[in-house]
Design an enzyme around this catalytic site. Sequence first.
Site, PDB file in Angstrom:
ATOM      1  N   TYR A  22      51.914 -30.960  37.291  1.00 22.43           N
ATOM      2  CA  TYR A  22      51.012 -30.566  36.287  1.00 22.43           C
ATOM      3  C   TYR A  22      49.596 -31.448  36.185  1.00 22.43           C
ATOM      4  O   TYR A  22      48.793 -31.422  35.431  1.00 22.43           O
ATOM      5  CB  TYR A  22      51.539 -30.726  35.043  1.00 22.43           C
ATOM      6  CG  TYR A  22      52.625 -29.572  35.053  1.00 22.43           C
ATOM      7  CD1 TYR A  22      52.392 -28.166  34.781  1.00 22.43           C
ATOM      8  CD2 TYR A  22      53.944 -29.722  34.983  1.00 22.43           C
ATOM      9  CE1 TYR A  22      53.198 -27.160  34.884  1.00 22.43           C
ATOM     10  CE2 TYR A  22      54.846 -28.752  34.920  1.00 22.43           C
ATOM     11  CZ  TYR A  22      54.417 -27.361  34.837  1.00 22.43           C
ATOM     12  OH  TYR A  22      55.330 -26.215  34.661  1.00 22.43           O
ATOM     13  N   ASP A  86      50.470  -7.662  25.293  1.00 19.93           N
ATOM     14  CA  ASP A  86      49.658  -6.561  24.437  1.00 19.93           C
ATOM     15  C   ASP A  86      48.645  -7.534  23.872  1.00 19.93           C
ATOM     16  O   ASP A  86      47.460  -6.695  23.670  1.00 19.93           O
ATOM     17  CB  ASP A  86      50.781  -6.034  23.473  1.00 19.93           C
ATOM     18  CG  ASP A  86      51.668  -5.149  23.925  1.00 19.93           C
ATOM     19  OD1 ASP A  86      51.512  -4.888  25.263  1.00 19.93           O
ATOM     20  OD2 ASP A  86      52.583  -4.700  23.466  1.00 19.93           O
ATOM     21  N   HIS A  99      46.779 -21.267  35.968  1.00 26.65           N
ATOM     22  CA  HIS A  99      48.039 -21.979  35.962  1.00 26.65           C
ATOM     23  C   HIS A  99      47.830 -23.495  36.637  1.00 26.65           C
ATOM     24  O   HIS A  99      47.346 -23.444  37.707  1.00 26.65           O
ATOM     25  CB  HIS A  99      49.446 -21.388  36.530  1.00 26.65           C
ATOM     26  CG  HIS A  99      49.487 -20.241  35.581  1.00 26.65           C
ATOM     27  ND1 HIS A  99      50.166 -20.144  34.449  1.00 26.65           N
ATOM     28  CD2 HIS A  99      49.401 -18.810  35.825  1.00 26.65           C
ATOM     29  CE1 HIS A  99      50.279 -18.975  33.958  1.00 26.65           C
ATOM     30  NE2 HIS A  99      49.715 -18.087  34.553  1.00 26.65           N
TER      31      HIS A  99
HETATM   32  C1  DQA Z   1      52.544 -23.185  33.872  1.00 21.00           C
HETATM   33  C2  DQA Z   1      53.471 -22.684  34.651  1.00 21.00           C
HETATM   34  C3  DQA Z   1      54.377 -22.169  33.969  1.00 21.00           C
HETATM   35  O1  DQA Z   1      55.600 -21.520  34.853  1.00 21.00           O
HETATM   36  C4  DQA Z   1      55.186 -23.192  32.973  1.00 21.00           C
HETATM   37  O2  DQA Z   1      56.203 -22.501  32.369  1.00 21.00           O
HETATM   38  C5  DQA Z   1      54.208 -23.824  32.067  1.00 21.00           C
HETATM   39  C6  DQA Z   1      53.118 -24.175  32.797  1.00 21.00           C
HETATM   40  C7  DQA Z   1      51.106 -23.794  34.534  1.00 21.00           C
HETATM   41  O3  DQA Z   1      50.048 -24.097  34.209  1.00 21.00           O
HETATM   42  O4  DQA Z   1      51.378 -24.369  35.685  1.00 21.00           O
HETATM   43  O5  DQA Z   1      54.582 -24.329  31.016  1.00 21.00           O
HETATM   44  O6  DQA Z   1      51.616 -22.029  33.120  1.00 21.00           O
END
Ligand code: DQA
Length: 143
Positions: A22, A86, A99
Amino acid sequence: MRVAVLNGVNLDVLDRRDPALYGGLSLNQLESKIYDWARELELLAECRQTNSEGEYVGWCHDAFDWAGGVIVNPGAWTHYSYAIRDAVELFNVPVVEVHLSDIEHREEWRKHSVVADLAAARVIGKGPEGYQEALEFLAERRG
Ligand code: DQA
């Protein structure tokens, strides 16, 4: 143009999650970068984060009235929330799905996104800079 940046569940504790996945920034640091990147592109970003699915849906409804573009990272809801799908489907402006981590190359269940086919663009696995790319996409599409 105003851009809604809607971060979902568990993104408030970004700095306590695996930095290899992250990026190690706090949500505040991430949002500061997003505001700076938006300013450089002459966009006005409005960042929000919640751990409540209903609130996320409410923000989608709200952003419908003012956003010229939307960036969504629904966190784990991405993989199963048809309520959020939705709500995202209501937008008639471009939506970019972001992501931080590479959901295509993690656990099997993360590969599926219920919002993927609604997104004008998807930016996956590029860390915090993924939001910059999403903003650039929206800036190019600006009407
Ligand atoms: C996420 C990826 C998701 O699978 C995960 O549950 C997250 C963060 C990302 O930014 O990589 O909470 O959305």
